[in-house]
Design a protein around this motif. Sequence first.
Motif, short mmCIF file in Angstrom:
data_model
loop_
_atom_site.label_atom_id
_atom_site.label_comp_id
_atom_site.label_asym_id
_atom_site.label_seq_id
_atom_site.Cartn_x
_atom_site.Cartn_y
_atom_site.Cartn_z
N ALA A 29 -53.52 -17.40 -32.82
CA ALA A 29 -52.56 -18.50 -33.04
C ALA A 29 -52.51 -18.84 -34.53
CB ALA A 29 -52.97 -19.71 -32.22
N PRO A 30 -51.34 -19.32 -34.99
CA PRO A 30 -50.10 -19.52 -34.23
C PRO A 30 -49.34 -18.20 -34.08
CG PRO A 30 -49.75 -20.16 -36.49
CD PRO A 30 -51.20 -19.80 -36.40
N VAL A 31 -48.55 -18.13 -33.02
CA VAL A 31 -47.69 -16.96 -32.82
C VAL A 31 -46.52 -17.06 -33.78
CG1 VAL A 31 -46.26 -15.71 -31.18
CG2 VAL A 31 -48.37 -16.80 -30.42
N ARG A 32 -46.28 -16.01 -34.52
CA ARG A 32 -45.26 -16.02 -35.58
C ARG A 32 -43.93 -15.51 -35.03
NH1 ARG A 32 -49.97 -13.91 -37.42
NH2 ARG A 32 -49.20 -11.77 -37.44
N VAL A 33 -42.90 -16.31 -35.14
CA VAL A 33 -41.61 -15.98 -34.54
C VAL A 33 -40.50 -16.16 -35.56
CG1 VAL A 33 -42.36 -16.61 -32.22
CG2 VAL A 33 -41.30 -18.33 -33.67
N ALA A 34 -39.44 -15.39 -35.39
CA ALA A 34 -38.27 -15.50 -36.25
C ALA A 34 -37.40 -16.67 -35.80
CB ALA A 34 -37.47 -14.21 -36.21
N LEU A 62 -46.36 -22.27 -32.31
CA LEU A 62 -45.58 -21.23 -32.97
C LEU A 62 -45.46 -21.55 -34.45
CD1 LEU A 62 -42.64 -21.11 -30.39
CD2 LEU A 62 -44.77 -19.79 -30.31
N ALA A 63 -45.25 -20.51 -35.24
CA ALA A 63 -44.98 -20.68 -36.67
C ALA A 63 -43.89 -19.71 -37.06
CB ALA A 63 -46.24 -20.43 -37.50
N ALA A 64 -43.18 -20.04 -38.13
CA ALA A 64 -42.11 -19.15 -38.59
C ALA A 64 -42.70 -17.87 -39.16
CB ALA A 64 -41.26 -19.85 -39.63
N ALA A 65 -42.17 -16.74 -38.77
CA ALA A 65 -42.61 -15.46 -39.32
C ALA A 65 -42.43 -15.47 -40.83
CB ALA A 65 -41.80 -14.32 -38.71
N GLY A 66 -43.49 -15.07 -41.55
CA GLY A 66 -43.44 -15.06 -43.00
C GLY A 66 -44.01 -16.30 -43.64
N ASP A 67 -44.28 -17.34 -42.81
CA ASP A 67 -44.82 -18.58 -43.37
C ASP A 67 -46.32 -18.50 -43.65
OD1 ASP A 67 -42.41 -19.71 -43.35
OD2 ASP A 67 -42.83 -21.28 -41.88
N GLY A 68 -46.98 -17.55 -42.98
CA GLY A 68 -48.43 -17.45 -43.16
C GLY A 68 -48.83 -16.04 -43.49
N ASP A 72 -48.17 -8.69 -41.25
CA ASP A 72 -48.20 -7.23 -41.16
C ASP A 72 -49.55 -6.73 -40.69
OD1 ASP A 72 -45.57 -6.96 -42.12
OD2 ASP A 72 -46.25 -7.17 -44.19
N ASP A 73 -50.41 -7.61 -40.11
CA ASP A 73 -51.72 -7.17 -39.68
C ASP A 73 -51.62 -6.44 -38.36
OD1 ASP A 73 -51.36 -9.09 -37.79
OD2 ASP A 73 -52.81 -10.51 -38.61
N GLY A 74 -52.78 -6.14 -37.75
CA GLY A 74 -52.80 -5.29 -36.57
C GLY A 74 -51.98 -5.79 -35.41
N ASP A 75 -51.95 -7.12 -35.20
CA ASP A 75 -51.19 -7.62 -34.06
C ASP A 75 -49.82 -8.15 -34.44
OD1 ASP A 75 -51.77 -10.04 -35.23
OD2 ASP A 75 -52.87 -10.87 -33.54
N GLY A 76 -49.40 -7.91 -35.70
CA GLY A 76 -48.10 -8.39 -36.13
C GLY A 76 -46.96 -7.87 -35.29
N VAL A 77 -47.08 -6.61 -34.84
CA VAL A 77 -46.03 -6.02 -34.02
C VAL A 77 -45.86 -6.81 -32.73
CG1 VAL A 77 -47.62 -4.37 -32.96
CG2 VAL A 77 -45.20 -3.91 -32.94
N PHE A 78 -46.95 -7.37 -32.20
CA PHE A 78 -46.87 -8.09 -30.93
C PHE A 78 -46.35 -9.51 -31.12
CE2 PHE A 78 -50.17 -4.84 -30.43
CZ PHE A 78 -49.57 -4.09 -29.43
#
Length: 397
Positions: A29-34, A62-68, A72-78
């Motif tokens: 957490a947080p889950v990063r979303v667009a 949730l958090a905005a993708a790119g805010d943290g 691009d780490d291992g679970d970024g794709v998920f």
Amino acid sequence: MVDLESRQAIADLSEALLACRPMIERLDAPVRVATGGVATGGAADPLPVANRVAAALGLPQLAAAGDGDGDDDGDGVFHGVVSDRIALGGLAAALARIPADSDAVAAQAARCAAADLASWCERVAVPVDGGAEVTAWVAGDPDAPAVVLSSACGMPARLAEPWLRHLAVGRRVVLWESRGMFGDLDGFRGDTDVDAQVADARAVLAALDLHGVHLVGLCGGAVVAARCAAAEPERVSSLSLWHGDFDLGDAAPKTDHQRNLLGLMDMAVAAPDQAESMHEVVCQSMLGTVPADLAPLVLYPYLTAELFLRYCRLNSAIMHCDLTATLRDIAQPTLVVTSATDDTAHPQGSREVARRLAAATLVVNESGDHISLFRGDPGMLATLDEFLARTVVGAGR
């Protein structure tokens, strides 16, 4: 006052988040979303309301993708898989109209949670060999005829939710989740061969005291279902095998998908110390290969290198399991379903299984594949209903 479109946006977001629950609960957490290009922190930012919905559902923020750091780490794709499923950008305008002090957010989320799989299914922990346990999901009238689902190995129960919902009307329906793939992932040290998976199926039947069961096998779960039916003729009265991933030697050719997947799994099983590097490559190659609505569930087994390795061990065993001898021991009426266009599990395997069974009904649809299977295609469910109507199925207990 919250308008109808905004209420619907809350419901859509709630349902999407609940569908992603198995994956979300395993992600950092947080889950990063667009946010679909909507600026965060402004009046149109959908995240404040989205996080109120997540909180009402008992899910991480949730958090905005790119805010943290770490997108691009291992679970970024998920995180991206979850982001695509909830499609927050498309809901942004409707969510932004909701007042900050509105009670509608929690109320609407609560209504969705009450209708969710986790609310209307009972979860039963079933002890199995090796000191482990598997989770069975149970719904419907305990005294009604019982239908038990052997779903695709390693997949969350939610993937077969359309089947569970359909079958729970007028029947007792049960599904168990694969050993070692859920619950205490760090503590599992049990066997992963087919014998162990079949023993789990039998343990579920015994724990719930089920008799006169119709046993449904989906994809690789069809192998486990067939082996269980052969071993439990007193409990299993009929069987159906749907788009099964069968091994019958040269009599059952493999699709390119089957050959490639089995090769990958065999490599991971043979060299577990290399599974982590293989996992990274696989994660990147999966982007865009699975429809967004099913991706959080279908890709669950790939979440971590350890989960991926266990999934490979479980499924490699299934895909190498030659059913030739087993089929001779299955006397129950059996429905075998495939389609001429299935390029995931070769339809010839199903044709050959049906040919070798003592009491088989073969249905080869003109079209259909594993996506229509797990979406609960109405035609497929109607085919099952028709088969059950003419097959004697005993009471659940």
